[in-house]
Design a protein around this motif. Structure first.
Motif, short mmCIF file in Angstrom:
data_model
loop_
_atom_site.label_atom_id
_atom_site.label_comp_id
_atom_site.label_asym_id
_atom_site.label_seq_id
_atom_site.Cartn_x
_atom_site.Cartn_y
_atom_site.Cartn_z
N LEU A 89 14.55 61.34 9.19
CA LEU A 89 15.00 62.43 8.33
C LEU A 89 14.90 62.09 6.84
O LEU A 89 15.26 62.92 5.99
CB LEU A 89 16.46 62.79 8.67
N ALA A 90 14.42 60.89 6.53
CA ALA A 90 14.32 60.51 5.11
C ALA A 90 13.44 61.50 4.35
O ALA A 90 12.42 61.97 4.87
CB ALA A 90 13.76 59.10 4.99
N GLU A 91 13.88 61.77 3.16
CA GLU A 91 13.21 62.74 2.30
C GLU A 91 11.72 62.41 2.09
O GLU A 91 10.84 63.21 2.39
CB GLU A 91 13.93 62.75 0.95
N PRO A 129 10.16 54.80 8.74
CA PRO A 129 11.55 55.07 9.11
C PRO A 129 12.53 54.40 8.13
O PRO A 129 12.27 53.30 7.67
CB PRO A 129 11.67 54.41 10.47
N CYS A 130 13.62 55.09 7.92
CA CYS A 130 14.61 54.57 6.97
C CYS A 130 15.59 53.64 7.65
O CYS A 130 16.25 52.84 7.01
CB CYS A 130 15.36 55.73 6.33
N ASP A 131 15.71 53.78 8.96
CA ASP A 131 16.62 52.98 9.77
C ASP A 131 18.09 53.30 9.53
O ASP A 131 18.96 52.60 10.02
CB ASP A 131 16.37 51.47 9.52
N ARG A 132 18.35 54.36 8.75
CA ARG A 132 19.75 54.68 8.47
C ARG A 132 20.13 56.07 8.99
O ARG A 132 21.25 56.30 9.40
CB ARG A 132 20.01 54.64 6.96
N CYS A 133 19.16 56.99 8.97
CA CYS A 133 19.48 58.36 9.34
C CYS A 133 19.90 58.45 10.81
O CYS A 133 19.73 57.51 11.58
CB CYS A 133 18.29 59.28 9.07
N GLN A 137 15.75 67.14 19.81
CA GLN A 137 16.45 66.61 18.64
C GLN A 137 15.56 66.57 17.40
O GLN A 137 15.94 67.00 16.33
CB GLN A 137 16.88 65.16 18.94
N GLY A 138 14.38 66.02 17.60
CA GLY A 138 13.54 65.73 16.43
C GLY A 138 12.39 66.69 16.28
O GLY A 138 12.35 67.78 16.88
N LYS A 139 11.44 66.26 15.50
CA LYS A 139 10.27 67.06 15.21
C LYS A 139 9.21 66.85 16.29
O LYS A 139 8.48 67.76 16.65
CB LYS A 139 9.73 66.58 13.86
#
Ligand SMILES: Nc1ncnc2c1ncn2[C@@H]1O[C@H](COP(=O)(O)OP(=O)(O)OP(=O)(O)O)[C@@H](O)[C@H]1O
Ligand SMILES: [Mg+2]
Ligand SMILES: [Zn+2]
Length: 554
Positions: free
Chosen positions: A64-66, A72-76, A117-119
């Motif tokens: 979901l990172a902008e 991957p951001c590994d946080r979202c 859930q995702g894209k």
């Protein structure tokens, strides 16, 4: 139970992937430019990051990172869900256990549902080469027209088993074995984080053992770290079974010196120390293969410490290519030998005997091997005896009495250590029962066996080595019979002056002249069943080697 280290250390971001920059770069670019393909094939050796990279890709396409560059951001939420194995749109299929066409059809039916859930719905099919042909065909249909929301990542260690039709529909990425240097670096990093106390030399050993698989390297480290104590090279060698490598070097020394006795004691010491005979044989083969590479000028290809390189260069110089090939062949045969479970050391002993007993034509013509004048002339305090062994000794052919074809029918009581007290016992249906004279003579020989062997050794250590592997000593019709565990050893012993040397030694020690014949003692060492509770397996020769005395049995 704590989590296995290699799972704990599965990369969660692109830059944590080691040694696969070519793959990571391409995939990262695709993410950045939002041009992700619909079918990927990740091929390469085990434990090199295929599944890891597939998951990273799955994370990145759903992150979901902008900014795409940060995925991957590994946080979202999505990244976290993938990390925890809770992401519904990541479907991992192990083709090894879902090989049927129904499994693939099932997948095909479900694929048309939009992601929950995702894209993207991401399918990772691991070990894809295990699919049946029908399953491949079903998969192919899906790969031909994947729905826009689906991404397939096929992973395999055996790309040659993937049909061309499937290959042509996938973007292919080849994963490489990870170099020792990078594995060591990675392990160092990991050890700092985990507070594992280990030195670089030990990590290098682990890395080499892992042959390019980072997972294997981490698992080995995990295994060694499990006690919590600092890991030292010796411990690592022990656990990894490479403690034998010193034995391998000693054995190679013995081969170069044609020192059968030393070679045999090295083999026995390694096996007594817990080495598996076949594994040991493989290590000898590996080492000699390295020597071959060094000889052919490809030494840099070998992953080894500078010390080991120096050692190998030294050994390689002293071998001829021909002798190395013979050595590899002999120990390769020993490594493949499945039949000697009852006598585990035998294949190794045979390989050794074969190599030391007879100078090869190559070593006769090429002075680098055993006939270096330097070795003969310089009076080395310990090794002078080897100078006696020259190829010339081979010239004389055996003039010994022909042995009986086989001793397998020899009465067991005549075997070493169980000589019947006197003649006149029962069993007179045996035509060649030993006369009392020969029984006494045999006993005298047995009692002086160590002396005789020492005498032999001053003439030729290879012959002494052969006597060492001798499984039985019996007397039959006045002829001393040396029983060997195999035709090979028997033939070795019969060659050249070997019997003459032995006969001479007996004469020197006992003042009597005996005729000697060599025989093969067969079967599960049944002839050597000395006593109800003594195992046959070379026990007598082992005992003798250790200085044991033959005690007459009542
Ligand atoms: N290139 C790598 N970079 C960082 N860690 C790696 C790499 N390759 C393997 N690992 C480590 O090994 C573990 C297993 O790797 P992974 O499952 O990705 O291997 P694989 O190539 O899929 O192996 P297999 O063919 O056996 O499925 C990872 O969790 C990670 O700890
Ligand atoms: Mg995998
Ligand atoms: Zn994210």
């Amino acid at each position: 139970m704590s989590q296995a280290l290699y799972r704990k250390w599965r990369p969660r971001l692109w830059d944590q992937v080691v040694g696969q920059d070519h793959v990571v770069q391409t995939l990262q670019n695709a993410i950045r430019s939002e041009r992700v393909g619909h079918a990927y094939l990740f091929a390469g050796p085990r434990g090199t990051g295929k599944t890891t990279t597939a998951r990273l890709l799955a994370k990145a396409v759903n992150c979901l990172a902008e900014s795409p560059a940060e995925r991957p951001c590994d946080r979202c939420e999505h990244c976290q869900a993938v990390n925890n194995g809770r992401f519904l749109d990541l479907i991992e299929i192990d083709a090894a256990s879902n090989t049927s066409v129904d499994d693939v059809r099932d997948l095909r039916d479900k694929i048309n549902f939009a992601p929950t859930q995702g894209k993207y719905k991401v399918y990772i099919i691991d070990e894809v080469h295990m699919l049946s042909t029908a399953a491949f065909n079903a998969l192919l249909k899906t790969l031909e027209e994947p729905p826009p929301h689906a991404i397939f990542i096929l992973a395999t260690t055996e790309i040659h088993k993937i049909p061309a039709t499937v290959l042509s529909r996938c973007q292919r990425h080849e994963f490489r074995r990870i170099p020792v240097r990078l594995i060591v670096q990675h392990l160092q990093h990991l050890c700092r984080q985990e507070h594992v106390d280990v030195d670089e030399e030990t990590l290098t050993l682990i890395a080499r053992q892992a042959t390019g698989s980072l997972r294997d390297a981490i698992s080995l480290l995990d295994q060694l770290a499990s006690t919590g104590a600092p890991i030292r090279l010796a411990d690592a060698q022990q656990v990894l079974g490479t403690a034998a490598s010193q034995s391998v070097i000693e054995l190679v020394d013995a081969l170069l010196e044609r020192d059968a006795a030393n070679g045999l004691s090295t083999i026995h010491a390694a096996l007594d120390g817990g080495s598996d005979p076949r594994q040991f044989a493989r290590q000898v083969v590996d080492y000699c293969r390295n020597l071959l590479l060094v000889r052919m000028g490809n030494g840099e290809l070998i992953e080894a410490t500078p010390e080991q390189q120096a050692q190998m260069t030294n050994h390689a110089r002293r071998f001829t290519t021909q002798t190395l090939l013979e050595t590899i062949q002999a120990f390769n045969a020993a490594a493949a030998d499945q039949r000697s479970a009852w006598q585990p050391a035998l294949p190794l002993e045979m390989a050794l005997a074969q190599l030391v007993s007879e100078p090869t034509p190559a070593s006769q013509s090429e002075p680098v091997h055993s006939v270096e004048p330097a070795v003969v002339n310089v009076p080395l305090p310990v090794k002078t005896e080897k100078a006696h062994k020259t190829p010339a000794s081979k010239e004389e052919t055996s003039t010994q009495p022909a042995g009986e074809p086989s001793a397998s029918d020899a009465p067991a009581e005549q075997q070493l250590g169980v000589v019947p007290a006197q003649a006149g016992q029962a069993d007179d249906d045996q035509p060649d029962q030993p006369e009392s004279g020969s029984a006494t003579q045999l006993q005298t020989i047995l009692e002086n066996w160590q002396k005789i062997r020492q005498r032999v050794k001053t003439q030729s250590s290879p012959v002494d080595g052969l006597l060492n592997s001798c499984k039985s000593v019996t007397m039959r019709n006045g002829v001393l019979q040396l029983g060997f565990g195999s035709e090979v050893l028997k033939t070795m012993m019969e060659k050249g002056n070997n019997l003459k040397i032995t006969r001479k030694a007996i004469q020197d020690v006992l003042g009597v002249e005996v005729q000697i014949a060599c025989v093969v003692v067969q079967g599960k060492g049944s002839n050597l069943q000395l006593d109800g509770d003594i195992e046959a397996d070379g026990m007598v020769s082992t005992a003798l080697r250790l200085g044991g005395k033959i005690v007459h049995k009542e």
